[in-house]
Motif scaffolding. Structure first.
Motif, PDB file in Angstrom:
ATOM      1  N   SER A  35      81.756  36.197  45.411  1.00  0.00           N
ATOM      2  CA  SER A  35      82.804  36.131  46.430  1.00  0.00           C
ATOM      3  C   SER A  35      84.130  36.204  45.685  1.00  0.00           C
ATOM      4  O   SER A  35      84.385  35.419  44.770  1.00  0.00           O
ATOM      5  CB  SER A  35      82.713  34.832  47.230  1.00  0.00           C
ATOM      6  OG  SER A  35      83.892  34.656  48.017  1.00  0.00           O
ATOM      7  N   SER A 201      84.596  44.377  61.127  1.00  0.00           N
ATOM      8  CA  SER A 201      83.855  44.104  59.898  1.00  0.00           C
ATOM      9  C   SER A 201      82.550  44.881  59.990  1.00  0.00           C
ATOM     10  O   SER A 201      81.939  44.938  61.063  1.00  0.00           O
ATOM     11  CB  SER A 201      83.550  42.606  59.752  1.00  0.00           C
ATOM     12  OG  SER A 201      84.737  41.837  59.787  1.00  0.00           O
ATOM     13  N   SER A 249      82.294  37.898  56.854  1.00  0.00           N
ATOM     14  CA  SER A 249      82.069  38.671  55.637  1.00  0.00           C
ATOM     15  C   SER A 249      80.602  39.095  55.639  1.00  0.00           C
ATOM     16  O   SER A 249      79.710  38.242  55.673  1.00  0.00           O
ATOM     17  CB  SER A 249      82.390  37.836  54.401  1.00  0.00           C
ATOM     18  OG  SER A 249      83.774  37.547  54.348  1.00  0.00           O
TER      19      SER A 249
END
Length: 320
Positions: A35, A201, A249
């Motif tokens: 990340s 996304s 995400s």
């Protein structure tokens, strides 16, 4: 513990299915990712973490030299490449870093002056393609040079995905279109429409040549959709129980499964508490391990799977 067992069992079965009987005796640890950057509790961050999907824990790695909001990460010439797309706290220049396994630090990559923030990127044959309202460039894999392209695309809050070699633009600037981009010729072709526009996304679903899309609408609510390239059809995807994914995400976990690392729950307004997985074959959601505390208040981060042992510094990247 239940989340850990289901993740471990699922990953083991999916992986073993790809192996010969002899090779299946040795199962590698292949469910870790980085990340990088993002917005932590409302502020841009330079933090980098190694995340273990099996155990649901994390550890700090070497931070970026500066904070990146909505960074984009790729493997380029067997190195990790991270570029900012929404600007940084102290400047608004187009900035990229490569991870140096020799020096164990991030080293700045020389970038052209004409590229600006709000730049999006995707891996293509021969390198990484970057495009934005100020122009487009190919970062050439063979030479490391930046090669100008004829394309100019304004894709703020959209996605750019490579689907079977076809560069595809999804949404952006509150539009709801899916378009094919010929990045060498600078032309686009609209092939489908989503239910709405605004913030998108995305994650590729390789087996069906589809893209899983999370759409954050103007009113703050979100919807999930799956666009399939072969038929150019768009179908609705159900939300997880008691959850409305808000700016998640996303990561392609395998040929049919999308992994949700972190984000917000639009139903409660809180950050997501658990990892989630969506299997496109059965259309089912699985709730997994708790999101590690390092990611508990994080959105707009880049997530990069560490599955390729040819990445320079792979062994040290995999260790806490």
């Amino acid at each position: 513990q239940q989340g850990f067992n289901s993740m471990k069992s699922y990953a083991y079965e999916k992986f073993v299915a790809t192996l010969t009987e002899d090779a299946a005796e040795e199962i590698p640890f292949f469910r870790r990712y980085l990340s990088i950057g993002g917005v932590d509790n409302g502020s841009s961050t330079n933090s980098t973490y190694l995340i273990d999907l099996y155990k649901g824990d994390s550890c700090s790695k070497t931070d970026l030299p500066e904070s990146f909001e909505s960074p984009q990460a790729h493997i380029f010439s067997n190195k990790i490449l991270v570029c900012q797309s929404f600007g940084v706290i102290d400047s608004y220049e187009f900035t990229c870093y490569l991870w140096s396994s020799t020096n164990e630090e991030w080293e700045q990559l020389s970038t052209p002056d004409e590229m600006k923030p709000y730049t999006y990127s995707v891996a293509v044959t021969g390198g990484i393609f970057f495009t934005g309202s100020e122009g487009s460039l190919l970062l050439d894999e063979a030479t490391g040079a930046w090669i100008p392209s004829n394309t100019t695309v304004s894709l703020v809050n959209g996605c750019i995905v490579n689907v079977d070699g076809q560069v595809t633009l999804i949404g952006g600037n509150s539009t709801n279109t899916v378009s094919y981009l010929d990045w060498e010729m600078g032309t686009t072709e609209i092939v489908a429409s989503l239910s709405s526009g605004t913030v998108h996304s995305c994650a590729l679903v390789p087996k069906s040549s589809s893209v899983f899309i999370s759409i954050l609408q103007d009113d703050g609510t979100s919807v999930l959709e799956l666009w399939t390239s072969g038929t150019n059809t768009v179908e609705a995807v159900s939300q997880p129980d008691n959850t409305e994914l808000n700016n998640p995400s996303l990561l392609t976990l395998d040929e049919t499964t999308v992994f949700v690392s972190n984000g917000k729950n639009g139903t409660s307004g809180a950050y997501l508490e658990n990892f989630l997985m969506y299997n496109t074959n059965g259309g089912s959601w699985m709730v997994e391990e708790a999101v590690p505390s390092d990611l508990a208040n994080l959105v707009d981060n880049a997530i990069l799977p560490l599955w390729d042992e040819t990445i320079q510094g792979f062994d040290s990247l995999m260790r806490c």
